[in-house]
Design an enzyme around this catalytic site. Sequence first.
Site, PDB file in Angstrom:
ATOM      1  N   LYS A  42      21.626  71.263  60.956  1.00 22.98           N
ATOM      2  CA  LYS A  42      22.233  72.269  60.100  1.00 22.98           C
ATOM      3  C   LYS A  42      21.513  73.613  60.238  1.00 22.98           C
ATOM      4  O   LYS A  42      21.996  74.639  59.798  1.00 22.98           O
ATOM      5  CB  LYS A  42      22.141  71.828  58.625  1.00 22.98           C
ATOM      6  CG  LYS A  42      22.812  70.538  58.306  1.00 22.98           C
ATOM      7  CD  LYS A  42      22.518  70.202  56.817  1.00 22.98           C
ATOM      8  CE  LYS A  42      22.936  68.796  56.512  1.00 22.98           C
ATOM      9  NZ  LYS A  42      22.439  68.365  55.194  1.00 22.98           N
ATOM     10  N   GLY A  43      20.335  73.557  60.841  1.00 20.76           N
ATOM     11  CA  GLY A  43      19.436  74.720  60.836  1.00 20.76           C
ATOM     12  C   GLY A  43      19.996  75.999  61.437  1.00 20.76           C
ATOM     13  O   GLY A  43      19.682  77.093  60.976  1.00 20.76           O
ATOM     14  N   GLU A  98      20.220  77.522  68.579  1.00 18.40           N
ATOM     15  CA  GLU A  98      19.277  76.684  67.826  1.00 18.40           C
ATOM     16  C   GLU A  98      18.436  77.567  66.889  1.00 18.40           C
ATOM     17  O   GLU A  98      18.272  78.771  67.143  1.00 18.40           O
ATOM     18  CB  GLU A  98      18.406  75.930  68.847  1.00 18.40           C
ATOM     19  CG  GLU A  98      17.377  74.989  68.300  1.00 18.40           C
ATOM     20  CD  GLU A  98      17.892  73.854  67.424  1.00 18.40           C
ATOM     21  OE1 GLU A  98      18.518  74.153  66.401  1.00 18.40           O
ATOM     22  OE2 GLU A  98      17.610  72.684  67.729  1.00 18.40           O
ATOM     23  N   ASP A  99      17.938  76.964  65.826  1.00 16.75           N
ATOM     24  CA  ASP A  99      17.081  77.736  64.920  1.00 16.75           C
ATOM     25  C   ASP A  99      15.680  77.911  65.492  1.00 16.75           C
ATOM     26  O   ASP A  99      15.118  78.992  65.472  1.00 16.75           O
ATOM     27  CB  ASP A  99      17.023  77.073  63.520  1.00 16.75           C
ATOM     28  CG  ASP A  99      16.691  75.583  63.564  1.00 16.75           C
ATOM     29  OD1 ASP A  99      16.485  75.037  64.673  1.00 16.75           O
ATOM     30  OD2 ASP A  99      16.632  74.959  62.493  1.00 16.75           O
ATOM     31  N   ASP A 102      10.603  73.788  69.286  1.00 16.46           N
ATOM     32  CA  ASP A 102       9.245  73.370  68.950  1.00 16.46           C
ATOM     33  C   ASP A 102       8.700  72.533  70.119  1.00 16.46           C
ATOM     34  O   ASP A 102       8.196  73.096  71.088  1.00 16.46           O
ATOM     35  CB  ASP A 102       9.329  72.583  67.633  1.00 16.46           C
ATOM     36  CG  ASP A 102       7.991  72.182  67.074  1.00 16.46           C
ATOM     37  OD1 ASP A 102       6.987  72.828  67.412  1.00 16.46           O
ATOM     38  OD2 ASP A 102       7.935  71.215  66.293  1.00 16.46           O
ATOM     39  N   LYS A 130       8.250  78.170  69.212  1.00 18.78           N
ATOM     40  CA  LYS A 130       6.846  77.778  68.966  1.00 18.78           C
ATOM     41  C   LYS A 130       6.297  77.203  70.268  1.00 18.78           C
ATOM     42  O   LYS A 130       6.211  75.984  70.423  1.00 18.78           O
ATOM     43  CB  LYS A 130       6.829  76.660  67.915  1.00 18.78           C
ATOM     44  CG  LYS A 130       6.366  77.029  66.547  1.00 18.78           C
ATOM     45  CD  LYS A 130       6.149  75.732  65.765  1.00 18.78           C
ATOM     46  CE  LYS A 130       6.678  75.828  64.374  1.00 18.78           C
ATOM     47  NZ  LYS A 130       6.508  74.561  63.634  1.00 18.78           N
ATOM     48  N   PHE A 151       4.500  75.580  59.931  1.00 14.98           N
ATOM     49  CA  PHE A 151       5.809  75.073  59.536  1.00 14.98           C
ATOM     50  C   PHE A 151       6.531  76.127  58.705  1.00 14.98           C
ATOM     51  O   PHE A 151       6.058  76.531  57.647  1.00 14.98           O
ATOM     52  CB  PHE A 151       5.677  73.765  58.754  1.00 14.98           C
ATOM     53  CG  PHE A 151       6.986  73.047  58.645  1.00 14.98           C
ATOM     54  CD1 PHE A 151       7.467  72.282  59.701  1.00 14.98           C
ATOM     55  CD2 PHE A 151       7.760  73.165  57.500  1.00 14.98           C
ATOM     56  CE1 PHE A 151       8.695  71.640  59.617  1.00 14.98           C
ATOM     57  CE2 PHE A 151       8.992  72.530  57.406  1.00 14.98           C
ATOM     58  CZ  PHE A 151       9.462  71.764  58.473  1.00 14.98           C
ATOM     59  N   ASP A 158      14.863  74.186  56.997  1.00 18.24           N
ATOM     60  CA  ASP A 158      14.581  73.469  55.744  1.00 18.24           C
ATOM     61  C   ASP A 158      13.268  72.710  55.774  1.00 18.24           C
ATOM     62  O   ASP A 158      12.662  72.510  56.825  1.00 18.24           O
ATOM     63  CB  ASP A 158      15.682  72.440  55.484  1.00 18.24           C
ATOM     64  CG  ASP A 158      15.561  71.213  56.394  1.00 18.24           C
ATOM     65  OD1 ASP A 158      15.351  71.405  57.623  1.00 18.24           O
ATOM     66  OD2 ASP A 158      15.632  70.086  55.900  1.00 18.24           O
ATOM     67  N   ARG A 164      16.731  76.352  52.787  1.00 26.48           N
ATOM     68  CA  ARG A 164      17.597  76.891  53.834  1.00 26.48           C
ATOM     69  C   ARG A 164      18.186  78.250  53.439  1.00 26.48           C
ATOM     70  O   ARG A 164      18.499  79.073  54.281  1.00 26.48           O
ATOM     71  CB  ARG A 164      18.764  75.929  54.105  1.00 26.48           C
ATOM     72  CG  ARG A 164      18.384  74.635  54.803  1.00 26.48           C
ATOM     73  CD  ARG A 164      19.645  73.948  55.311  1.00 26.48           C
ATOM     74  NE  ARG A 164      19.456  72.547  55.607  1.00 26.48           N
ATOM     75  CZ  ARG A 164      18.984  72.064  56.754  1.00 26.48           C
ATOM     76  NH1 ARG A 164      18.623  72.890  57.694  1.00 26.48           N
ATOM     77  NH2 ARG A 164      18.860  70.769  56.951  1.00 26.48           N
TER      78      ARG A 164
HETATM   79  P1  5GP Z   1      12.016  70.162  68.892  1.00 26.44           P
HETATM   80  O1  5GP Z   1      12.919  69.093  69.415  1.00 26.44           O
HETATM   81  O2  5GP Z   1      11.978  71.393  69.745  1.00 26.44           O
HETATM   82  O3  5GP Z   1      10.630  69.636  68.605  1.00 26.44           O
HETATM   83  O4  5GP Z   1      12.501  70.499  67.463  1.00 26.44           O
HETATM   84  C1  5GP Z   1      13.542  71.272  67.128  1.00 26.44           C
HETATM   85  C2  5GP Z   1      13.884  71.031  65.677  1.00 26.44           C
HETATM   86  O5  5GP Z   1      12.719  70.719  64.906  1.00 26.44           O
HETATM   87  C3  5GP Z   1      14.463  72.248  65.033  1.00 26.44           C
HETATM   88  O6  5GP Z   1      15.836  72.305  65.185  1.00 26.44           O
HETATM   89  C4  5GP Z   1      14.047  72.079  63.591  1.00 26.44           C
HETATM   90  O7  5GP Z   1      15.003  71.292  62.911  1.00 26.44           O
HETATM   91  C5  5GP Z   1      12.764  71.305  63.640  1.00 26.44           C
HETATM   92  N1  5GP Z   1      11.573  72.165  63.466  1.00 26.44           N
HETATM   93  C6  5GP Z   1      10.593  72.422  64.356  1.00 26.44           C
HETATM   94  N2  5GP Z   1       9.663  73.248  63.854  1.00 26.44           N
HETATM   95  C7  5GP Z   1      10.062  73.533  62.603  1.00 26.44           C
HETATM   96  C8  5GP Z   1       9.533  74.373  61.560  1.00 26.44           C
HETATM   97  O8  5GP Z   1       8.498  75.050  61.665  1.00 26.44           O
HETATM   98  N3  5GP Z   1      10.254  74.403  60.402  1.00 26.44           N
HETATM   99  C9  5GP Z   1      11.411  73.698  60.222  1.00 26.44           C
HETATM  100  N4  5GP Z   1      12.009  73.816  59.055  1.00 26.44           N
HETATM  101  N5  5GP Z   1      11.927  72.910  61.175  1.00 26.44           N
HETATM  102  C10 5GP Z   1      11.272  72.843  62.358  1.00 26.44           C
END
Ligand code: 5GP
Length: 182
Positions: A42-43, A98-99, A102, A130, A151, A158, A164
């Site tokens: 949902k991000g 994407e939001d 990470d 990140k 974070f 969220d 959110r």
């Molecule tokens: P990845 O697969 O790149 O590790 O993660 C992507 C998802 O992790 C993002 O769409 C998000 O939902 C979540 N995420 C990663 N870091 C953060 C953060 O600092 N805050 C929040 N709220 N979600 C995060």
Amino acid sequence: MHPDCERILIPEVEIRAKVVELGRRISKDYAGKELLMIGILKGAMIFLADLVREISVPTRYDFMAVSSYGASSKSSGKVRILKDLACGVEGRHIIIVEDIVDTGLTLNYLAENLNSRDPASVKICTLLDKPSRRIKPVEICYKGFVIPDEFVVGYGLDYSERYRNLPCIMVLNPKVYMNKGE
Ligand code: 5GP
């Protein structure tokens, strides 16, 4: 500022300016083409909603949902499609929206998955990056802000479905997620 947040990382006005800039770049890059923007629920919903209104080429959008952190602030490491696209992507120019990137697990998987469906092209647009936590490589074509390993919540992001609706990006106070066994 919200009492559960430590500090504002990116104020509303900076997000706004970045969304306008990204919209302009995308419109220029896709001149004469038609776009399919794919928001990851949902991000990315709020980012996508603002971004599509800054794009001047013909644009349609759809959503996908993938398994995420749930109530935890740490990645589970597994990616699973919870909701797939309602439309086909064959021959289309796709931008995945994407939001935050990470570890890169989500987008690495999604880019590969969508590429296997014979689109004309696949690019990635993320509001936040990140890079210090990357496990899987992700080629990000359109990037809003590079942020440190903290974070963050707000503007669609969220923690446990909360925050959110905050209009800016804030660092969540670790006290909120500590001592919860996550
Ligand atoms: P990845 O697969 O790149 O590790 O993660 C992507 C998802 O992790 C993002 O769409 C998000 O939902 C979540 N995420 C990663 N870091 C953060 C953060 O600092 N805050 C929040 N709220 N979600 C995060």
